[in-house]
Design an enzyme around this catalytic site. Sequence first.
Site, PDB file in Angstrom:
ATOM      1  N   GLY A  17       0.828  -1.209   0.000  1.00  0.00           N
ATOM      2  CA  GLY A  17       0.000   0.000   0.000  1.00  0.00           C
ATOM      3  C   GLY A  17       0.859   1.255   0.000  1.00  0.00           C
ATOM      4  N   ARG A  30       1.400  -5.183  -5.593  1.00  0.00           N
ATOM      5  CA  ARG A  30       1.465  -6.433  -4.829  1.00  0.00           C
ATOM      6  C   ARG A  30       1.658  -7.500  -5.894  1.00  0.00           C
ATOM      7  NH1 ARG A  30      -2.898  -3.926  -1.648  1.00  0.00           N
ATOM      8  NH2 ARG A  30      -1.926  -3.171   0.263  1.00  0.00           N
ATOM      9  N   SER A  31       2.496  -8.493  -5.601  1.00  0.00           N
ATOM     10  CA  SER A  31       2.879  -9.419  -6.666  1.00  0.00           C
ATOM     11  C   SER A  31       2.611 -10.872  -6.307  1.00  0.00           C
ATOM     12  CB  SER A  31       4.380  -9.233  -6.963  1.00  0.00           C
ATOM     13  OG  SER A  31       4.836 -10.250  -7.807  1.00  0.00           O
ATOM     14  N   ASP A  79       5.428  -5.058   6.195  1.00  0.00           N
ATOM     15  CA  ASP A  79       6.159  -6.270   6.582  1.00  0.00           C
ATOM     16  C   ASP A  79       6.051  -7.383   5.535  1.00  0.00           C
ATOM     17  OD1 ASP A  79       3.509  -6.563   7.221  1.00  0.00           O
ATOM     18  OD2 ASP A  79       3.861  -7.439   9.200  1.00  0.00           O
ATOM     19  N   THR A 108       3.674   2.540   5.948  1.00  0.00           N
ATOM     20  CA  THR A 108       2.279   2.122   5.800  1.00  0.00           C
ATOM     21  C   THR A 108       1.410   2.989   6.687  1.00  0.00           C
ATOM     22  OG1 THR A 108       0.656   0.388   6.293  1.00  0.00           O
ATOM     23  CG2 THR A 108       2.731   0.222   7.463  1.00  0.00           C
ATOM     24  N   ASP A 117      -1.084   2.008   8.125  1.00  0.00           N
ATOM     25  CA  ASP A 117      -1.650   1.167   9.184  1.00  0.00           C
ATOM     26  C   ASP A 117      -0.863   1.258  10.501  1.00  0.00           C
ATOM     27  OD1 ASP A 117      -3.328   0.363   7.163  1.00  0.00           O
ATOM     28  OD2 ASP A 117      -2.292  -1.529   6.789  1.00  0.00           O
ATOM     29  N   ASP A 120       1.376  -0.724  11.679  1.00  0.00           N
ATOM     30  CA  ASP A 120       1.138  -2.038  12.294  1.00  0.00           C
ATOM     31  C   ASP A 120       2.359  -2.951  12.224  1.00  0.00           C
ATOM     32  OD1 ASP A 120       1.208  -2.407   9.565  1.00  0.00           O
ATOM     33  OD2 ASP A 120      -0.565  -3.687   9.470  1.00  0.00           O
ATOM     34  N   ARG A 130     -18.186  16.073  11.942  1.00  0.00           N
ATOM     35  CA  ARG A 130     -18.742  16.647  13.181  1.00  0.00           C
ATOM     36  C   ARG A 130     -19.635  17.864  12.863  1.00  0.00           C
ATOM     37  NH1 ARG A 130     -17.421  16.285  18.417  1.00  0.00           N
ATOM     38  NH2 ARG A 130     -15.558  15.045  18.042  1.00  0.00           N
ATOM     39  N   ARG A 184     -27.340  14.137  14.504  1.00  0.00           N
ATOM     40  CA  ARG A 184     -27.261  12.724  14.118  1.00  0.00           C
ATOM     41  C   ARG A 184     -26.097  11.994  14.787  1.00  0.00           C
ATOM     42  NH1 ARG A 184     -27.906  13.803   7.642  1.00  0.00           N
ATOM     43  NH2 ARG A 184     -30.136  13.388   7.507  1.00  0.00           N
ATOM     44  N   ARG A 200      -6.304  -2.379   8.314  1.00  0.00           N
ATOM     45  CA  ARG A 200      -6.317  -3.865   8.353  1.00  0.00           C
ATOM     46  C   ARG A 200      -6.693  -4.354   9.743  1.00  0.00           C
ATOM     47  NH1 ARG A 200      -4.277  -6.000   3.579  1.00  0.00           N
ATOM     48  NH2 ARG A 200      -2.734  -4.705   2.552  1.00  0.00           N
ATOM     49  N   GLU A 228     -11.635  -0.738  10.556  1.00  0.00           N
ATOM     50  CA  GLU A 228     -12.174  -1.746   9.621  1.00  0.00           C
ATOM     51  C   GLU A 228     -11.945  -3.165  10.138  1.00  0.00           C
ATOM     52  OE1 GLU A 228     -10.276  -1.621   5.749  1.00  0.00           O
ATOM     53  OE2 GLU A 228      -8.265  -1.835   6.558  1.00  0.00           O
TER      54      GLU A 228
HETATM   55  N1  LIG Z   1       6.680 -15.129   1.921  1.00  0.00           N
HETATM   56  C1  LIG Z   1       6.741 -14.389   0.797  1.00  0.00           C
HETATM   57  N2  LIG Z   1       7.440 -14.829  -0.275  1.00  0.00           N
HETATM   58  C2  LIG Z   1       7.537 -14.108  -1.405  1.00  0.00           C
HETATM   59  N3  LIG Z   1       6.921 -12.910  -1.567  1.00  0.00           N
HETATM   60  C3  LIG Z   1       6.217 -12.425  -0.550  1.00  0.00           C
HETATM   61  C4  LIG Z   1       6.082 -13.129   0.684  1.00  0.00           C
HETATM   62  N4  LIG Z   1       5.306 -12.384   1.517  1.00  0.00           N
HETATM   63  C5  LIG Z   1       4.977 -11.268   0.827  1.00  0.00           C
HETATM   64  N5  LIG Z   1       5.502 -11.301  -0.403  1.00  0.00           N
HETATM   65  C6  LIG Z   1       5.373 -10.259  -1.460  1.00  0.00           C
HETATM   66  O1  LIG Z   1       5.325  -8.979  -0.868  1.00  0.00           O
HETATM   67  C7  LIG Z   1       4.223  -8.245  -1.433  1.00  0.00           C
HETATM   68  C8  LIG Z   1       3.788  -7.159  -0.503  1.00  0.00           C
HETATM   69  O2  LIG Z   1       3.223  -7.707   0.677  1.00  0.00           O
HETATM   70  P1  LIG Z   1       1.842  -7.146   1.258  1.00  0.00           P
HETATM   71  O3  LIG Z   1       0.819  -7.150   0.182  1.00  0.00           O
HETATM   72  O4  LIG Z   1       1.573  -7.907   2.516  1.00  0.00           O
HETATM   73  O5  LIG Z   1       2.137  -5.611   1.541  1.00  0.00           O
HETATM   74  P2  LIG Z   1       2.975  -4.892   2.665  1.00  0.00           P
HETATM   75  O6  LIG Z   1       4.370  -4.705   2.194  1.00  0.00           O
HETATM   76  O7  LIG Z   1       2.810  -5.609   3.984  1.00  0.00           O
HETATM   77  O8  LIG Z   1       2.279  -3.468   2.687  1.00  0.00           O
HETATM   78  P3  LIG Z   1       0.794  -3.089   3.165  1.00  0.00           P
HETATM   79  O9  LIG Z   1       0.319  -4.142   4.112  1.00  0.00           O
HETATM   80  O10 LIG Z   1       0.943  -1.752   3.818  1.00  0.00           O
HETATM   81  O11 LIG Z   1      -0.004  -3.015   1.914  1.00  0.00           O
HETATM   82  C9  LIG Z   1       3.209  -9.313  -1.762  1.00  0.00           C
HETATM   83  O12 LIG Z   1       2.305  -8.886  -2.739  1.00  0.00           O
HETATM   84  C10 LIG Z   1       4.092 -10.433  -2.283  1.00  0.00           C
HETATM   85  O13 LIG Z   1       4.425 -10.213  -3.612  1.00  0.00           O
HETATM   86  O1  LIG Z   2      -5.461  -0.726  -1.651  1.00  0.00           O
HETATM   87  P1  LIG Z   2      -6.116  -2.026  -1.333  1.00  0.00           P
HETATM   88  O2  LIG Z   2      -5.505  -3.188  -2.044  1.00  0.00           O
HETATM   89  O3  LIG Z   2      -7.593  -1.935  -1.488  1.00  0.00           O
HETATM   90  O4  LIG Z   2      -5.808  -2.333   0.185  1.00  0.00           O
HETATM   91  C1  LIG Z   2      -6.418  -1.672   1.239  1.00  0.00           C
HETATM   92  C2  LIG Z   2      -5.624  -1.953   2.470  1.00  0.00           C
HETATM   93  O5  LIG Z   2      -4.342  -1.329   2.336  1.00  0.00           O
HETATM   94  C3  LIG Z   2      -4.131  -0.423   3.403  1.00  0.00           C
HETATM   95  O6  LIG Z   2      -4.583   0.861   2.991  1.00  0.00           O
HETATM   96  C4  LIG Z   2      -2.673  -0.332   3.742  1.00  0.00           C
HETATM   97  O7  LIG Z   2      -2.195  -1.577   4.164  1.00  0.00           O
HETATM   98  C5  LIG Z   2      -5.048  -0.973   4.506  1.00  0.00           C
HETATM   99  O8  LIG Z   2      -5.339  -0.020   5.508  1.00  0.00           O
HETATM  100  C6  LIG Z   2      -6.247  -1.404   3.744  1.00  0.00           C
HETATM  101  O9  LIG Z   2      -6.968  -2.423   4.406  1.00  0.00           O
END
Ligand SMILES: Nc1ncnc2c1ncn2[C@@H]1O[C@H](COP(=O)(O)OP(=O)(O)OP(=O)(O)O)[C@@H](O)[C@H]1O
Ligand SMILES: O=P(O)(O)OC[C@H]1O[C@](O)(CO)[C@@H](O)[C@@H]1O
Length: 318
Positions: free
Chosen positions: A10, A71-72, A102, A125, A127, A129, A154, A162, A171, A222
């Site tokens: 994100g 995201r991959s 993470d 991020t 979040d 988190d 507000r 209301r 998340r 959420e």
């Molecule tokens: N164990 C793993 N092995 C290989 N690739 C991974 C693994 N875990 C995560 N990834 C890769 O990392 C990408 C990013 O992870 P994720 O979607 O959880 O976002 P993030 O970096 O935690 O950020 P956010 O939660 O803020 O969106 C995944 O789309 C995936 O491609």
């Molecule tokens: O952009 P997407 O794939 O809809 O993901 C939304 C999620 O990404 C975040 O914005 C960041 O991790 C979360 O707060 C939310 O749940």
Amino acid sequence: MRIGIFTSGGDAAGMNPALKAFVELTLEKGWEPFFVYNGLEGLIDGKIRKASYQDVAGILHKGGTIIKSSRSKRFYDYEYRKRAYDNLKKHDIEKIIVLGGDGSFRAMDVFFEEFGVSFAGIPVTIDNDIYGTDYCLGVDTALNVIRMLLDNIRDTASSFGRAFVVETMGRECGYLALVSSITSGAEICVIPELDVDFVSLKRRLSKELASGRGYVLAVVAEGSNKTQQVADFLKNDLGMETRITTLGHVQRGGNPTVFDRLMAYKFIEFALENLRENIHHMVGFKDEKFYLLPIKDVVSHKYKINDFLLKLGRRMTR
Ligand SMILES: Nc1ncnc2c1ncn2[C@@H]1O[C@H](COP(=O)(O)OP(=O)(O)OP(=O)(O)O)[C@@H](O)[C@H]1O
Ligand SMILES: O=P(O)(O)OC[C@H]1O[C@](O)(CO)[C@@H](O)[C@@H]1O
């Protein structure tokens, strides 16, 4: 030395200031900065280009990420990670900085184990988190965006008498909702980390409404999955006309706050200072200091919101 950077997961405000700091500080050290476009997807597809001052001119005030994020699914497969490694070798890139969550750090740790590519992860991020850091880049901007939106809500809530249920992102983590509740003076805060006592809430709010309270603001994370339940409570138990506002992706945009811009520089400076051989760590910010934490420790623990904030939030759950 050739160093690459990419943004992953994100997007969050602070990514662009971090990219600017990366290019400027890398060049100052006499090293060569490279951008990997489109996150891990771009690493696989070889979308890699040398970065220059021109690339980062006029981006400091922009939200999102000029080099794009993704995201991959493919990165979970060895075949594609090998392709990503070959792309880095082609450009002689020795070390990487990753701006993300993470999940992205976990991905790079797997990559490090397989191919020995050293990297530093900077927690970015909204979040907030991630274990091992009190602060993730971008959360300050997101909180300020939410603050502005809650102030607006507000205005209309008080005009119409209301109740409003406002759902924030985050998340499974309630940080955004908790800090927003505290700093916006919400009457109700619902987050996964705290139990809600609807009986006590009814008692307290009924009393307040009887003695002149004109409206109610509830902030719900959420991750608690309780948005509808809280709205039903306000409507059925308190008899209030109730509206739900899901803030959604507006929380991810906006120009970075001064704090996020400054922290972006500090994170990058610390990462570059410590980007030595065999590093596969996150740069954490704890007790006002930067430090390095192995990714294994980051991903094997769950982030916990500090007790002080939880104590403040608990008052809004009953
Ligand atoms: N164990 C793993 N092995 C290989 N690739 C991974 C693994 N875990 C995560 N990834 C890769 O990392 C990408 C990013 O992870 P994720 O979607 O959880 O976002 P993030 O970096 O935690 O950020 P956010 O939660 O803020 O969106 C995944 O789309 C995936 O491609
Ligand atoms: O952009 P997407 O794939 O809809 O993901 C939304 C999620 O990404 C975040 O914005 C960041 O991790 C979360 O707060 C939310 O749940």
